[in-house]
Scaffold this motif. Structure first.
Motif, mmCIF file in Angstrom:
data_model
loop_
_atom_site.group_PDB
_atom_site.id
_atom_site.type_symbol
_atom_site.label_atom_id
_atom_site.label_comp_id
_atom_site.label_asym_id
_atom_site.label_seq_id
_atom_site.Cartn_x
_atom_site.Cartn_y
_atom_site.Cartn_z
ATOM 1 N N GLU A 175 0.579 -0.821 0.114
ATOM 2 C CA GLU A 175 -0.194 -0.411 0.167
ATOM 3 C C GLU A 175 1.031 1.465 0.088
ATOM 4 O OE1 GLU A 175 -3.391 0.546 -0.550
ATOM 5 O OE2 GLU A 175 -3.277 -1.467 -0.415
ATOM 6 N N ALA A 177 3.925 1.522 -1.730
ATOM 7 C CA ALA A 177 4.238 1.583 -2.595
ATOM 8 C C ALA A 177 3.126 2.232 -3.371
ATOM 9 C CB ALA A 177 5.185 0.773 -3.225
ATOM 10 N N LEU A 178 1.765 1.878 -3.471
ATOM 11 C CA LEU A 178 0.839 2.162 -4.353
ATOM 12 C C LEU A 178 0.838 3.964 -3.497
ATOM 13 C CD1 LEU A 178 -1.423 -0.810 -4.020
ATOM 14 C CD2 LEU A 178 -0.399 -0.052 -6.030
ATOM 15 N N ASP A 179 0.985 4.768 -2.380
ATOM 16 C CA ASP A 179 0.425 5.809 -2.747
ATOM 17 C C ASP A 179 1.940 6.583 -2.645
ATOM 18 O OD1 ASP A 179 -1.458 6.349 -1.214
ATOM 19 O OD2 ASP A 179 -2.334 5.103 0.013
ATOM 20 N N PRO A 181 4.142 5.976 -4.894
ATOM 21 C CA PRO A 181 5.339 4.922 -6.226
ATOM 22 C C PRO A 181 6.844 5.896 -6.275
ATOM 23 C CG PRO A 181 2.977 6.022 -7.574
ATOM 24 C CD PRO A 181 2.973 6.519 -5.403
ATOM 25 N N GLU A 182 6.734 7.453 -6.073
ATOM 26 C CA GLU A 182 7.384 7.695 -6.609
ATOM 27 C C GLU A 182 9.201 7.786 -5.650
ATOM 28 O OE1 GLU A 182 6.262 10.746 -7.370
ATOM 29 O OE2 GLU A 182 7.478 10.868 -10.105
ATOM 30 N N HIS A 183 8.698 7.498 -3.624
ATOM 31 C CA HIS A 183 9.499 6.817 -3.042
ATOM 32 C C HIS A 183 9.901 5.044 -2.563
ATOM 33 C CE1 HIS A 183 8.737 11.092 -2.337
ATOM 34 N NE2 HIS A 183 10.316 10.957 -1.469
ATOM 35 N N LEU A 186 7.608 -1.397 -6.049
ATOM 36 C CA LEU A 186 7.754 -2.699 -6.090
ATOM 37 C C LEU A 186 8.706 -3.991 -6.575
ATOM 38 C CD1 LEU A 186 3.563 -2.834 -5.578
ATOM 39 C CD2 LEU A 186 5.543 -2.621 -3.390
ATOM 40 N N PHE A 461 7.405 3.213 6.368
ATOM 41 C CA PHE A 461 7.618 3.310 6.026
ATOM 42 C C PHE A 461 7.211 4.479 5.462
ATOM 43 C CE2 PHE A 461 5.821 -1.273 4.992
ATOM 44 C CZ PHE A 461 6.511 -1.502 4.662
ATOM 45 N N CYS A 462 8.750 4.846 4.988
ATOM 46 C CA CYS A 462 9.351 6.857 5.186
ATOM 47 C C CYS A 462 8.524 7.119 3.826
ATOM 48 C CB CYS A 462 10.551 7.024 4.883
ATOM 49 S SG CYS A 462 10.533 8.731 5.228
ATOM 50 N N MET A 463 7.614 7.989 3.974
ATOM 51 C CA MET A 463 6.140 8.497 3.270
ATOM 52 C C MET A 463 6.507 9.443 2.497
ATOM 53 S SD MET A 463 4.092 6.020 2.426
ATOM 54 C CE MET A 463 2.270 6.847 1.949
ATOM 55 N N GLY A 464 6.473 9.879 1.479
ATOM 56 C CA GLY A 464 6.141 10.973 0.735
ATOM 57 C C GLY A 464 6.885 12.334 0.631
ATOM 58 N N LYS A 465 5.567 13.605 0.559
ATOM 59 C CA LYS A 465 6.806 14.864 0.034
ATOM 60 C C LYS A 465 8.417 15.152 1.226
ATOM 61 C CE LYS A 465 3.053 17.721 0.773
ATOM 62 N NZ LYS A 465 1.510 18.036 0.698
ATOM 63 N N SER B 55 -1.744 9.786 -6.436
ATOM 64 C CA SER B 55 -2.368 8.763 -5.732
ATOM 65 C C SER B 55 -3.613 8.522 -5.183
ATOM 66 C CB SER B 55 -1.179 8.272 -4.898
ATOM 67 O OG SER B 55 -2.090 6.495 -4.504
ATOM 68 N N ASN B 86 1.774 4.575 -11.830
ATOM 69 C CA ASN B 86 1.360 3.390 -11.231
ATOM 70 C C ASN B 86 0.948 2.458 -12.301
ATOM 71 O OD1 ASN B 86 1.772 2.774 -8.659
ATOM 72 N ND2 ASN B 86 -0.131 3.841 -7.495
ATOM 73 N N TYR B 284 2.085 11.553 7.012
ATOM 74 C CA TYR B 284 2.568 11.001 5.426
ATOM 75 C C TYR B 284 3.790 11.784 4.980
ATOM 76 C CZ TYR B 284 -0.773 14.442 4.449
ATOM 77 O OH TYR B 284 -0.973 15.518 5.174
ATOM 78 N N CYS B 285 3.285 13.262 5.271
ATOM 79 C CA CYS B 285 4.633 13.988 4.710
ATOM 80 C C CYS B 285 5.527 14.618 5.905
ATOM 81 C CB CYS B 285 4.072 15.493 3.490
ATOM 82 S SG CYS B 285 2.859 16.677 4.067
ATOM 83 N N PHE B 295 13.569 7.357 11.017
ATOM 84 C CA PHE B 295 14.322 6.645 10.272
ATOM 85 C C PHE B 295 15.737 6.210 9.892
ATOM 86 C CE2 PHE B 295 9.821 7.058 8.323
ATOM 87 C CZ PHE B 295 9.361 5.269 8.937
ATOM 88 N N GLN B 302 15.283 9.813 -1.344
ATOM 89 C CA GLN B 302 14.768 10.553 -2.266
ATOM 90 C C GLN B 302 14.509 12.431 -2.521
ATOM 91 O OE1 GLN B 302 12.029 8.385 -4.191
ATOM 92 N NE2 GLN B 302 13.515 7.412 -5.652
ATOM 93 N N GLY B 319 10.284 16.912 -0.837
ATOM 94 C CA GLY B 319 10.614 15.508 0.246
ATOM 95 C C GLY B 319 11.346 15.967 1.292
#
Lengths: 465, 642
Positions: A175, A177-179, A181-183, A186, A461-465, B55, B86, B284-285, B295, B302, B319
Motif C-alpha cells: 500500500e 508503494a501504491l500511495d 510510487p515515487e519513493h 515494488l 515506511f518513509c513516505m512522502g513529500k 495517488s 502506477n 505522511y509528509c 528512519f 529521495q 521531500g
C-alpha cells in the motif's frame, strides 16, 4: 428478508443424549442437502414442509452419523425463514463435526443470539419481548467473547498474532508503494512475497489441521495434575474418580511414575496424569520422574495445579509456577477445609511474578477430602474447552468452531492472493484479500482492525513529500 | 462601529481550493453568493507542493469533475507536466498527477470566479459568526457573518473554508511569525467567535520545504523526470488533444549522510524537537527532521526538484519540508548533489493553525449544532488541495440544497473516494491532518479514476451542476460499454491458424478448443486491443469505452466480489437513524457505545457500525430497538384508524 444462511448447535450438550443442529436462511435446504443422504434417495428440496426424515450425514464418502431431519419452510418456522434441524446421536464430537460440515457447505456460524434476533426482526417474536431479546444478545456476545479469548492457549494466540503482523506488514508495504510510487518501489517484490505468503499458508494449514477441536473431543483432554508432595493430588484424582457421574477406566501408565486415568466428566473425556512432585533433585531415580512430569506438563492440554493452602508455598511451588506460562491451567486451592496459610490473593501475586501480569488464571477453592468445589472445577473445564451455553434457550454453540471458521476464512483469503499472483493480477488486488485474512484472524483474538493498516504504513515506511 | 452591508443567500469564508468550489457550486445553482478572502491576489493559492492529483488524490479530482466542480478543468488549462502514476499496477490505482503553474492556476480560478454570475468577491477578514437560537433543542441557526471592519452580511447559509489561516503561526527555527501561509495575513478573530458558538477546535500543524532559485541549481548532477509522452486530461470535458503540450521536467536527487548529520546536530534548534510546536502534524509528509530521526537506518532519502511555474525560476524541494532555522536550512539543502551553490528564495517553515474536530459535522458537512453552517477543507482537519476542493464542493452543494429545500448530497463509501473521505472525517477519530489514501477505500476496485464519470455524472446532473447534454453523453457511453461487454462474452473464437499465430505472437498458450473472446481478454498477456485482428465484427468504439470494456472483462471476478460486498454494505446504510433518536431510551446498549453514539449521531446503522467502540452486538441491539419502535408506531397508527 434477504439474508445469508446461519447454523449453530442448538441443544445443550448432554451425556449421550440427542443433539441438534439448526440451520436457518434462504439456502438452509440446499446446504442441508449437501451433507445429507436421506433414506430412499430423495433430497430435502423434494419434500413438503413440516416433515421429518431419516438419513445419514456424510462428509464426502465418510459416514458421520445417523440422523433425523426436520424440514420447516418459512414463514412457518421459528425464524420465519427456511429452517432445518438435524437431530443426531449427540456426543460433542459428532455435533461439532456436523456443524463444521454445514459451515463448509455454505452456511455461516450464527452470531450469539442470532436465531432469536432473526425471529424478532422477521416478526415472529412479540414486541413486548424486544427488550429481553436485546439483553440476551448483549449477554451472549459478552460471554462468547470472554470464553473465546480465554480458550486460546498462549502458543496459539502468539502464532496467530505473528501471522497477523506479517500480513499487515506486507500489506502496508504494498500500500505504501501504491500511495507513494515515487519513493517506494515494488520492483522484484513478488518473488520474496510469494515465498512469505506460501509460508503463511503452510502455517495456517498447520493450525487448522492440528486445531485442538476434534482431537480433544475425540481423544479427551490430556490433563496433568501437579503440586508438591502431599498437596492432595492423589486424593483429588480419587475424588474425581469416585464421583458417581465419572465413568472410570484404568489404563496403566507407561511408567510407574506417571499413571494415566481416563474419566468422563459429564460428557467431556479427561485423560489424567498424576505426577511426582516437581522439585529439582539429584537422586537419579527420582530425577526420571521429575523429567517425565515436566514433559507431560509441556504436552498437556490442561494443568490442574493443586496448592496446599494449609502450608506455606515452597520451592516446589515456585518450580511449578515457572512452568505455567504456556498451557491452560486451573489453580486448585486445596484443603479449603483447613485454616489457610496461602490466600487466593497471594497466589495471584506469585503467579503474576512468574508468568507476567497479563496472564490470568482461574482459581478454585476445593477440598479433595470433602469433595467440595468439584462442580465448579467441572464447569471451569467445560468452559475452557467447549464453551457451551449450558442454559441452551434457543441455541448452543461451540466457540472453537468459530476459531476454526475464522482460520479457514483466513486461509481462503491467502489462497485467493496466491491465485491472483498466478493469474498475473497486479499487486493492488492482493491487498484486499490480505486484509480480509488479517481481519478474519483478528476475530479469533477479538481485535478490531480500525486504523491498523494506516498506522503500519506510516510506522514502517518513509513516505512522502 | 457596525453596519449592515448586504444580504446574501450564501457566505463563503475563504477563497482557497475548498472555498472556490463551494462558492462556484452555490452561484451556479442561482444563489446569491459572496466569497471572502484575506487577499484577492491569492485566490486558489497553492502554498505548498506545485502539483494536483497523485495517488488517490487524482481520483478526487476526477470525482469533483464528474459532479460539476472546477479543479479538473482548471488544472488541464494550467499544468506544465503530467504523469499517470502506477501504470504498471491495476487500473484501480492508476492515478493522474500534474505539475501546475501555480500563478496560472490561481489566475485561472480567479477568472472563473469573476465570470460566474451571482458571485461577489470581497477582500475582508471575517471576524464573527452570527447565529440565533433555533427553535430546536440547543441547536443554533446561522444568520450571517461580520467582518473585522464592522460590516454585517446576513445570509441563509455560511460555508467556512478557512484553510490554515485561523490563528496561524509560522515557524522557521527560533523565528516565529503570526502569519498564514506564504506570509499572508492570518485570521485572528474568528476562532474566538467559533468557540463562543460552541465549536470545538483542534490545533494542527503542517509544513513546506524551501523554494530554491533554479538559476543556482546544477541539473547535470540530478536525474531528469519527464512527463508522459501522451497526456491524459483530468476533466472529462477537456479535449484530449488540447493537453498535448510541451512539458517541463522535474529532477531527482538524494540526501546523504552529510545532510543527516547536519540535521542531527541541530535537532535542538528544531521547533518540533524543542517542543515549541503544539499542533499535531501529518505522518505522511514528515519533515526531513522527522525522516532522519524516525528512519535512522536509511542512508538517503529521495528529493524531487519541481518547477513552481513558467514565469518563475523558483523550484520546490519535494521531500525536504523543514522547520529548521534559516542557517541550518542553507547548510542542509546545499549538501544535495546539484544544490551545492543553491540560493534559497523562500524559507521552509512549519505552520500551526486552528481547525475543528470534524465529528461535529454531519456527512452533509453541516454542523450538528449550528443549522446553516457548513465547512470544508483544511478547516475540517484534512490536508491537501484535492481533499479541500472536494469537501468545498460538497459543503457548497449541501448549503444550496438546504436553501432550495432539496435533498442533501451524501456520497457513501461505495460511491466515491469523496464519500470515504467525508465518512472517515465525521465517523472516525481524527488525530492528524487527514490525507486521502487508496488503502482507505475498501471498495477501490469499483472506485476508479477511469469510471468517475460513470459513477457520478448522474448525481451532478440531478443537482444541477452538469448539463443535460453531458449527462446524456455519459448514458450513451454506459450503453456502449454494456453492449460491448455482452458481445465479447458471447463471441466464440475457434482454434484457427490465424488465432494460434496471434496467440503465439504474445506468448500465449494456443487454443485446444474454442473459447469466448472474453476468456482471451482475461489472459494476463492479452487485452481487448491486441485481439482486434481476430475479432472481425468489432464495432468502432471510442478509447474510453474500450478501456472500460477491457477492465470489466479482465477484473470481472474481482469486481463482482466487491459488488457483492457493496450490496451488504448498502443494506445497513439504508437503515436510517432519525436525527432526534434518543440513545438513552435504548436498553442494553453498553455505556461506551451509548456515549459514542450520542457524540457522533450517525445517520445510519451502517455508519454506527463504523464508530470505534460500537460492537456488532450493539448494532444488533440498535436494529432490534428501531424495529420495535417501528412496529409500535405501526401498531398505534392501526389502532387510530379503527
Amino acid at each position: 428478508m434477504e439474508q445469508d444462511t446461519i447454523a449453530a448447535i442448538s441443544t445443550a450438550i448432554a451425556n449421550g443424549g440427542i443433539g441438534m443442529i439448526r440451520i436457518s436462511g434462504k439456502d438452509a435446504v440446499s446446504v442441508a442437502d449437501r451433507v445429507l443422504r436421506l433414506h430412499g434417495g430423495k433430497t430435502l428440496s423434494d419434500m413438503k414442509s413440516h416433515t421429518i426424515h431419516y438419513g445419514h450425514v456424510y462428509d464426502e464418502d465418510e459416514i458421520i452419523d445417523e440422523v433425523m431431519v426436520t424440514l420447516m419452510r418459512g414463514p412457518k418456522s421459528y425464524t420465519r425463514e427456511d429452517v432445518i434441524e438435524i437431530n443426531c446421536h449427540g456426543g460433542v464430537y459428532v455435533l461439532k463435526k456436523i456443524l463444521e460440515l454445514v459451515i463448509s457447505r455454505g452456511a455461516r456460524l450464527a452470531e450469539p443470539g442470532e436465531f432469536t434476533k432473526r425471529a424478532f426482526l422477521n416478526g415472529r417474536i412479540d414486541l413486548s419481548q424486544a427488550e429481553s431479546v436485546m439483553e440476551m444478545i448483549q449477554a451472549k456476545n459478552e460471554y462468547a467473547l470472554r470464553s473465546s479469548v480465554r480458550q486460546l492457549s498462549g502458543r496459539l494466540s502468539d502464532e496467530i498474532r505473528n501471522i497477523r503482523s506479517e500480513l499487515l506488514h506486507e500489506t502496508a508495504y504494498i500500500e505504501s508503494a501504491l500511495d507513494d510510487p515515487e519513493h517506494i518501489s515494488l520492483d522484484g517484490y513478488t518473488v520474496p512475497f510469494k515465498e512469505k505468503l506460501e509460508h503463511i499458508r503452510e502455517r495456517l494449514q498447520h493450525l487448522l489441521s492440528t486445531s485442538e477441536n476434534g482431537r480433544i473431543l475425540k481423544e479427551g483432554i490430556s490433563t496433568v495434575i501437579v503440586g508438591k508432595p502431599n498437596a492432595g493430588k492423589s486424593s483429588l484424582l480419587n475424588t474425581l474418580l469416585n464421583e458417581e457421574r465419572a465413568i472410570v477406566t484404568n489404563i496403566a501408565g507407561t511408567t510407574r511414575d506417571v499413571l494415566e486415568e481416563q474419566l468422563n466428566l459429564n460428557g467431556i473425556l479427561l485423560r489424567v496424569t498424576d505426577t511426582a512432585g516437581i522439585r529439582e533433585t539429584k537422586n537419579p531415580v527420582e530425577q526420571i520422574g521429575v523429567e517425565k512430569a515436566r514433559e507431560s506438563m509441556k504436552d498437556a492440554d490442561l494443568i490442574l495445579y493443586v496448592v496446599d493452602t494449609s502450608t506455606e508455598l515452597d520451592e516446589n511451588d515456585m518450580e511449578i509456577m515457572k512452568l505455567l506460562d504456556q498451557t491452560p491451567a486451573l489453580i486448585l486451592l486445596n484443603k479449603s477445609d483447613l485454616a489457610p496459610k496461602v490466600t487466593a490473593q497471594e497466589m495471584e501475586h506469585q503467579l503474576h511474578a512468574f508468568c507476567g501480569s497479563e496472564t490470568s488464571f482461574r482459581m478454585i477453592s476445593v477440598s479433595a477430602k470433602e469433595g467440595s468445589g468439584m462442580d465448579e472445577l467441572e464447569a471451569a473445564v467445560r468452559e475452557m474447552f467447549l464453551s457451551c451455553e449450558v442454559k441452551g434457550e434457543d441455541e448452543m454453540y461451540v466457540t472453537n468452531v468459530r476459531h476454526k471458521a475464522a482460520l479457514s476464512d483466513a486461509l481462503s483469503s491467502v489462497l485467493l492472493v496466491l491465485k491472483s499472483m498466478e493469474d498475473g493480477m497486479p499487486e493492488d488486488v492482493y491487498t484486499i484479500d490480505l486484509m480480509n485474512a488479517y481481519r478474519s484472524l483478528g476475530l479469533i483474538l477479538g481485535e478490531e482492525v480500525e486504523e491498523d493498516l494506516v498506522n503500519e504504513i506510516f510506522q514502517s515506511f518513509c513516505m512522502g513529500k | 462601529m457596525q453596519y449592515i452591508e448586504e444580504n446574501y443567500d450564501v457566505v463563503v469564508v475563504g477563497a482557497g481550493h475548498a472555498g472556490c468550489e463551494a462558492a462556484l457550486a452555490c452561484a451556479r445553482l442561482g444563489l446569491e453568493t459572496i466569497i471572502f478572502t484575506v487577499s484577492v491576489d491569492s485566490i486558489a493559492l497553492m502554498p505548498c507542493n506545485p502539483n494536483i492529483g497523485g495517488s488517490s488524490k487524482g481520483h478526487l479530482v476526477r470525482e469533483i469533475d464528474a459532479l460539476g466542480g472546477q479543479m479538473g478543468i482548471n488544472i488541464d488549462k494550467t499544468f506544465i507536466q503530467s504523469k499517470m502514476l502506477n501504470k504498471s499496477k491495476g487500473p484501480a490505482v492508476h492515478s493522474l498527477r500534474a505539475q501546475a503553474d501555480k500563478a496560472n492556476y490561481s489566475m485561472e480560478m480567479r477568472r472563473t470566479l469573476q465570470s460566474t454570475d451571482h458571485l461577489t468577491i470581497r477582500q475582508a477578514e471575517v471576524s464573527e459568526l452570527l447565529t440565533e437560537d433555533a427553535a430546536q433543542n440547543s441547536v443554533r441557526r446561522v444568520t450571517g457573518v461580520k467582518t473585522v471592519t464592522g460590516a454585517v452580511y446576513h445570509s441563509k447559509a455560511v460555508v467556512l473554508c478557512t484553510g490554515t489561516y485561523l490563528q496561524a503561526r509560522c515557524l522557521t527555527g527560533e523565528s516565529v511569525t503570526y502569519t498564514g501561509p506564504n506570509g499572508l495575513m492570518a485570521a485572528t478573530h474568528l476562532s474566538e467567535s467559533l468557540k463562543q458558538n460552541g465549536v470545538e477546535l483542534f490545533r494542527f500543524k503542517t509544513g513546506t520545504p524551501a523554494r530554491i532559485d533554479g538559476r543556482t541549481i546544477d541539473y547535470s548532477r540530478m536525474e531528469e523526470q519527464k512527463g508522459d509522452a501522451r497526456v491524459v486530461p483530468f476533466s472529462f470535458t477537456t479535449d484530449p488533444e488540447s493537453v498535448q503540450i510541451e512539458q517541463v521536467s522535474c529532477w531527482l536527487t538524494y540526501t546523504n549522510e552529510r545532510t543527516h548529520e547536519i540535521i542531527r546536530n541541530n535537532l535542538d534548534r528544531s521547533p518540533i524537537y524543542a517542543g515549541i510546536i503544539e499542533g499535531t502534524g501529518p505522518r505522511y509528509c514528515p519533515s526531513i527532521e522527522d525522516k532522519v530521526v524516525k528512519f535512522a537506518d536509511k542512508d538517503r532519502h529521495q528529493i524531487f526538484i519541481e518547477p513552481e511555474g513558467i514565469h518563475t525560476t523558483e523550484m520546490y524541494v519535494g521531500g525536504m519540508s523543514s522547520s529548521m532555522p534559516e542557517d541550518v536550512q542553507q547548510e542542509m539543502y546545499r549538501t544535495l548533489p546539484g544544490l551545492e551553490h543553491a540560493k534559497i528564495v523562500r524559507n521552509a517553515y512549519a505552520i500551526e493553525y486552528d481547525c475543528i474536530n470534524p465529528n461535529q459535522l454531519y456527512a452533509t458537512l453541516e454542523f450538528k449544532k449550528i443549522k446553516g453552517l457548513f465547512s470544508g477543507g483544511q478547516f475540517n482537519g484534512s490536508s491537501g488541495y484535492e481533499e479541500a476542493a472536494c469537501q468545498g464542493l460538497i459543503a457548497g452543494i449541501n448549503a444550496a440544497m438546504q436553501i432550495l429545500g432539496r435533498e442533501p448530497l451524501i456520497l457513501d463509501r461505495s460511491e466515491a473516494y469523496i464519500g470515504v473521505l467525508i465518512d472517515d472525517l465525521v465517523t472516525k477519530e481524527n488525530h492528524e491532518p487527514y490525507r486521502m489514501m487508496t488503502s482507505r477505500a475498501e471498495y477501490r476496485l469499483l472506485l476508479r479514476q477511469d469510471n468517475a464519470d460513470l459513477r457520478l455524472t448522474k448525481k451532478g446532473y440531478e443537482i444541477g451542476l452538469i448539463s443535460k447534454e453531458r449527462y446524456e453523453w455519459v448514458c450513451q457511453k454506459e450503453r456502449l460499454i454494456e453492449q460491448e461487454v455482452a458481445r465479447v462474452s458471447r463471441v466464440h473464437i475457434g482454434a484457427s491458424r490465424e488465432v494460434q499465430e496471434l496467440l503465439e505472437q504474445y506468448g500465449s498458450i494456443p487454443l485446444k478448443t474454442g473459447v469466448t473472446l472474453a476468456e482471451l481478454i482475461r489472459r494476463p498477456e492479452l487485452d481487448y486491443e491486441k485481439l482486434a485482428p481476430i475479432d472481425k465484427e468489432r464495432p468502432q468504439l471510442a478509447c474510453d469505452v474500450i478501456e472500460q470494456v477491457n477492465i470489466f472483462i479482465k477484473y470481472e471476478g474481482y469486481l463482482s466480489r466487491q459488488q457483492k460486498q457493496v450490496e451488504n454494505f448498502k443494506k445497513l446504510e439504508k437503515k436510517r437513524i432519525p436525527e432526534d433518536f434518543d440513545y438513552d431510551e435504548v436498553p442494553s446498549l453498553r455505556i461506551e457505545a451509548r456515549q459514542k453514539l450520542k457524540l457522533y449521531r450517525p445517520a445510519s446503522i451502517g455508519q454506527a457500525s463504523r464508530i470505534s467502540g460500537v460492537s456488532p452486538a450493539d448494532v444488533s441491539v440498535l436494529l432490534i430497538y428501531m424495529d420495535s419502535m417501528r412496529k409500535h408506531r405501526d401498531g398505534v397508527s392501526k389502532k387510530d384508524e379503527i
